[in-house]
Scaffold this active site. Structure first.
Site, PDB file in Angstrom:
ATOM      1  N   LYS A  62       0.838  -1.195   0.000  1.00 23.33           N
ATOM      2  CA  LYS A  62       0.000   0.000   0.000  1.00 23.33           C
ATOM      3  C   LYS A  62       0.877   1.251   0.000  1.00 23.33           C
ATOM      4  CE  LYS A  62      -3.924   1.809   2.749  1.00 23.33           C
ATOM      5  NZ  LYS A  62      -4.771   1.494   3.933  1.00 23.33           N
ATOM      6  N   SER A 136      -9.452   1.117   2.923  1.00 21.90           N
ATOM      7  CA  SER A 136      -8.654   1.974   2.078  1.00 21.90           C
ATOM      8  C   SER A 136      -7.564   1.218   1.320  1.00 21.90           C
ATOM      9  CB  SER A 136      -8.002   3.081   2.937  1.00 21.90           C
ATOM     10  OG  SER A 136      -7.120   2.544   3.909  1.00 21.90           O
ATOM     11  N   SER A 160      -9.730  -1.274   7.067  1.00 18.44           N
ATOM     12  CA  SER A 160      -9.119  -1.175   5.744  1.00 18.44           C
ATOM     13  C   SER A 160      -8.395  -2.435   5.300  1.00 18.44           C
ATOM     14  CB  SER A 160      -8.142   0.007   5.708  1.00 18.44           C
ATOM     15  OG  SER A 160      -8.835   1.223   5.880  1.00 18.44           O
TER      16      SER A 160
END
Length: 446
Positions: A62, A136, A160
């Site tokens: 990420k 996310s 997330s």
């Protein structure tokens, strides 16, 4: 985990990424020569007899997590900077043999559960394109679900690392907060932030978690494992299920889907079922976005966002700038209220060993998110947001058959901090009942 030929595995992953070509998953790829050199280094270590439990595993990271030589953007181009050193958790995964191939898209500044709040584009759901990929950590989950990489590294503050797993029909493991270092990660709510692992199997996620785990002097929120002194078998396992009034599901899921998924899970172990009222858990979750805790988002990046740089997502900017006006007394009051709610939930853990919930109450389309960005985001976090606030570990697994228009209902397995091994055993039993050992309560090791 069977060993792979690391250079061949990386070559194959890069070829899949090139052939895939979808926008919205990746922000930046590692140069091919660098990725292959890393794979060759892993191969050399194997030949020298070094233990490399993740040898040949390709890894998507990420983009709010530092990878040396790549830009850490947190999905805001003007925020981006080239990382000099990789985050602790990335270095540990690489030391175990994993090879980073790129950094992935996310809801900007890890603010959201939808996967649509990014100037790099909406992250596609590779298997069910009419639905959101979740956030996310959308890009890392999508990269795993699309078969582009073996493992995805995400973060998880409100869900997330679990919501995208549910949306993409894969495994999402959110270990006990503080077990995996967050040093080298752009904070969201730093006291609550947690790393997360995406994989296609529980074993793969667990192996990566063990490789990445351990205390870290560079992370002020790191802590050593705690919990029971030794594992103890459970006969039967006491599984908590939501009271009927607390089971809220919407399209494409129904209560019947939860019933079937839960029966499939409970059928793999000797289990005693206990009905649990969820209101104190749900109220704790509401404190994250509806109270003072969101001020931590302003503490992390508020000054930058308030300066009005290019590339801000308007929804994210509104959340973060609004957090700057929250008074200190509000955060203090909410911390006290959280402790009251934690005490209200403690009797639950005397009655059950694991709480089993739907991971998400629904899965929306991107158009539905655009129409009601705050309401839909809140719905997606109904069963996930409270976990870090109440110091729980969690594992999300898909249970049942996928359908052409949506994934199977994913179940979240939750337990108190340091009961990660129990969740791994139960999750493995549910997804690989032939091979799985009986679940037991134990503690992770450092």
């Amino acid at each position: 985990m069977a060993e792979l030929d690391p250079p061949a595995a990386v070559e194959a992953a890069l070829a899949r990424i090139d052939a895939d070509g979808r926008d919205g998953i990746w922000i930046e790829l590692v140069p091919r020569a660098r990725a292959l050199a890393a794979a060759q280094a892993v191969q050399a270590k194997l030949r020298d007899g070094d233990v490399q439990p993740l040898a040949g595993r390709t890894l998507a990271v990420k983009a709010n997590v530092d990878v040396a030589g790549l830009r850490t953007t947190a999905a805001c181009p003007s925020f981006g900077r080239v990382a000099a050193v990789s985050a602790t958790v990335v270095r540990r995964l690489e030391a175990a043999g994993a090879v980073v191939v790129g950094v992935t898209n996310l809801d900007q500044f890890a603010t959201g559960l939808v996967g649509t709040r990014s100037p790099y584009g909406i992250c596609p759901n590779p298997r069910w394109p009419d639905l959101v990929a979740g956030g996310s950590s959308s890009g890392s989950a999508a990269a795993v679900a699309a078969g582009l990489v073996d493992l995805g590294l995400g973060t998880d503050t409100a869900g997330s690392g679990r919501v995208p797993a549910a949306a993409n029909g894969i495994v999402g493991l959110k270990p006990t907060r503080g077990w995996l270092s967050t040093a080298g990660v752009v904070p969201a709510c730093q006291s609550l932030d947690c790393m997360s692992i995406f994989a296609t199997t529980v074993d793969e996620a667990w192996a990566a978690t063990l490789a990445a785990a351990g205390t870290d002097a560079d992370d002020p929120w790191s802590r050593p494992p705690g919990g029971p002194a030794a594992p103890r078998p459970l006969r039967p396992l006491r599984i908590g299920v939501p009271a009927p009034d607390d089971l809220v599901l919407g399209p494409p899921f129904t209560s019947a889907d939860f019933g079937r998924a839960f029966e499939a899970l409970a059928g793999t172990v000797a289990a005693e079922l206990v009905e649990v009222r969820l209101e104190p858990f749900l109220e704790a979750g509401r404190l994250l976005y509806g109270g003072g805790f969101v001020a931590e988002r302003y503490a992390a990046v508020g000054g930058f966002v308030a300066s009005g740089p290019d590339g801000l997502d308007p929804t994210v900017a509104a959340i973060i700038t609004g957090a700057g006006s929250i008074p200190a007394w509000k955060l203090a009051a909410d911390r006290t209220r959280l402790e009251e709610l934690r005490h209200q939930t403690l009797p639950v853990w005397g009655a059950v060993d694991v709480l089993v919930l739907p991971t998400v109450s629904r899965l929306p389309t991107p158009a539905e998110v655009a129409a009601e960005p705050f309401a839909v985001n809140t719905e997606l976090g109904r069963y996930t947001t409270f976990a870090n606030l109440l110091d729980l570990c969690a594992l999300t697994i898909p249970v049942g058959e996928a359908r052409p228009d949506h994934p199977p209902l994913s179940l979240s397995l939750l337990a108190p901090a340091w009961q990660d091994g129990l969740l791994q055993g139960l999750g493995r039993a549910a997804t690989d009942p032939v091979e799985a050992p009986s679940p037991s309560v134990g503690q992770p090791t450092a």
